[in-house]
Design an enzyme around this catalytic site. Structure first.
Site, PDB file in Angstrom:
ATOM      1  N   ILE A   1       0.703  -1.020  -0.102  1.00 61.46           N
ATOM      2  CA  ILE A   1      -0.091  -0.114   0.050  1.00 61.46           C
ATOM      3  C   ILE A   1       0.778   1.321  -0.064  1.00 61.46           C
ATOM      4  O   ILE A   1       1.884   1.350   0.632  1.00 61.46           O
ATOM      5  CB  ILE A   1      -0.887   0.024   1.259  1.00 61.46           C
ATOM      6  CG1 ILE A   1      -1.735  -1.199   1.233  1.00 61.46           C
ATOM      7  CG2 ILE A   1      -1.707   1.201   1.185  1.00 61.46           C
ATOM      8  CD1 ILE A   1      -2.610  -1.585   2.481  1.00 61.46           C
ATOM      9  N   CYS A   2       0.280   2.393  -0.813  1.00 61.75           N
ATOM     10  CA  CYS A   2       1.089   3.512  -0.692  1.00 61.75           C
ATOM     11  C   CYS A   2       2.506   3.361  -1.312  1.00 61.75           C
ATOM     12  O   CYS A   2       2.734   3.265  -2.142  1.00 61.75           O
ATOM     13  CB  CYS A   2       0.950   4.241   0.708  1.00 61.75           C
ATOM     14  SG  CYS A   2       1.402   5.833   1.051  1.00 61.75           S
ATOM     15  N   ILE A   3       3.682   3.812  -0.263  1.00 53.25           N
ATOM     16  CA  ILE A   3       5.003   3.740  -0.709  1.00 53.25           C
ATOM     17  C   ILE A   3       5.416   2.241  -0.820  1.00 53.25           C
ATOM     18  O   ILE A   3       6.455   2.098  -1.372  1.00 53.25           O
ATOM     19  CB  ILE A   3       5.723   4.967   0.119  1.00 53.25           C
ATOM     20  CG1 ILE A   3       7.014   5.088  -0.752  1.00 53.25           C
ATOM     21  CG2 ILE A   3       5.879   4.312   1.495  1.00 53.25           C
ATOM     22  CD1 ILE A   3       6.973   5.685  -1.912  1.00 53.25           C
TER      23      ILE A   3
ATOM     24  N   PRO B   1       4.902  -0.325  -2.180  1.00 58.55           N
ATOM     25  CA  PRO B   1       5.350  -0.797  -3.680  1.00 58.55           C
ATOM     26  C   PRO B   1       6.778  -0.244  -3.972  1.00 58.55           C
ATOM     27  O   PRO B   1       7.358  -1.156  -5.055  1.00 58.55           O
ATOM     28  CB  PRO B   1       4.503  -0.395  -4.889  1.00 58.55           C
ATOM     29  CG  PRO B   1       3.331  -0.303  -3.637  1.00 58.55           C
ATOM     30  CD  PRO B   1       3.630   0.580  -2.554  1.00 58.55           C
TER      31      PRO B   1
ATOM     32  N   THR C   1      -1.887  -0.469  -4.295  1.00 55.07           N
ATOM     33  CA  THR C   1      -2.752   0.673  -4.505  1.00 55.07           C
ATOM     34  C   THR C   1      -2.248   1.921  -3.942  1.00 55.07           C
ATOM     35  O   THR C   1      -1.421   1.845  -3.002  1.00 55.07           O
ATOM     36  CB  THR C   1      -4.060   0.360  -3.680  1.00 55.07           C
ATOM     37  OG1 THR C   1      -5.148   1.337  -3.829  1.00 55.07           O
ATOM     38  CG2 THR C   1      -3.797   0.328  -1.937  1.00 55.07           C
TER      39      THR C   1
END
Length: 219
Positions: free
Chosen positions: A135-137, A139, A190
């Site tokens: 989620i968010c950063i 990845p 996401t």
């Protein structure tokens, strides 16, 4: 039969740890879907401590596991105790702690390394063919966990996407309310607060991610 999901946290607070809204939305959605959840965090010092009121760096040290325990209401374990055989899926909420404590992406960018205990835990899920949600950063860690060619999203931030591409990931732009899935690798990502302007916006994508990770765990 309910699925068991491991959640790795990176501290407590968006600027130096796990993003609290993202973490709570993740835990809430997992509970609403009937999943059994266990939180984990690395037992290491934070990179630094940020005053979330002023935004200033503070002259003190904090421990990532101890701080993460605030979000988990004390129900948390050292990530060294995360055994992939005990779980069906893995999810990492975002927050700067991912880029500062779970890795050194914040300081090293595309040349970053992932904290060894966290990397070992994540790779175990990949090797076992079990689904992972980032989620968010989070990845930003995808290429280090899955290898080159992994498909993921951090939304549409050009600089961050460029760093992910340099690391070997294939970045797909994505709306805050949507998810990107690498079907071959069972990875779901996401943007959440990489794009979200409200907690409801963040939840729109996170809920989809949790739902999809659980679907993949049932397959």
């Amino acid at each position: 039969m309910s699925k068991k999901v491991a959640v790795i946290l990176s501290g407590c607070g968006v600027y130096d740890g796990a993003e609290i809204h993202e973490s709570v939305i993740t835990l809430l959605r997992l509970d609403q879907r009937g999943a059994e959840v266990q939180c984990f965090a690395p037992n290491v010092p934070q990179l630094h401590v940020v005053d979330h009121y002023s935004g200033d760096e503070m002259n003190e040290t904090r421990n990532v596991l101890v701080e993460s325990a605030r979000i988990a209401r004390g129900q948390i374990k050292d990530v060294k105790q995360l055994h992939v055989a005990d779980f069906d899926a893995l999810i990492l909420p975002g927050g700067f702690g991912v880029a500062k404590n779970l890795s050194d992406f914040a300081t090293s960018g595309a040349n970053c390394t992932v904290q060894p205990d966290v990397l070992a835990a994540c790779k175990a899920f990949v090797d076992a063919g079990k689904p992972v949600g980032l989620i968010c950063i989070a990845p930003a860690l995808a290429a280090k966990i899955f290898g080159a060619g992994v498909i993921c999203t951090i939304g549409n931030d050009a600089d961050t996407a460029s760093a992910l591409t340099q690391m070997g990931a294939e970045h797909h732009e994505c709306d805050v309310s949507d998810i990107v899935e690498d079907e071959a690798r069972k990875l779901v990502t996401t943007p959440a607060y990489m794009l979200a302007q409200s907690i409801a916006e963040a939840a729109s994508g996170i809920n989809k991610l949790v739902d999809r990770v659980l679907e993949l765990a049932h397959h």
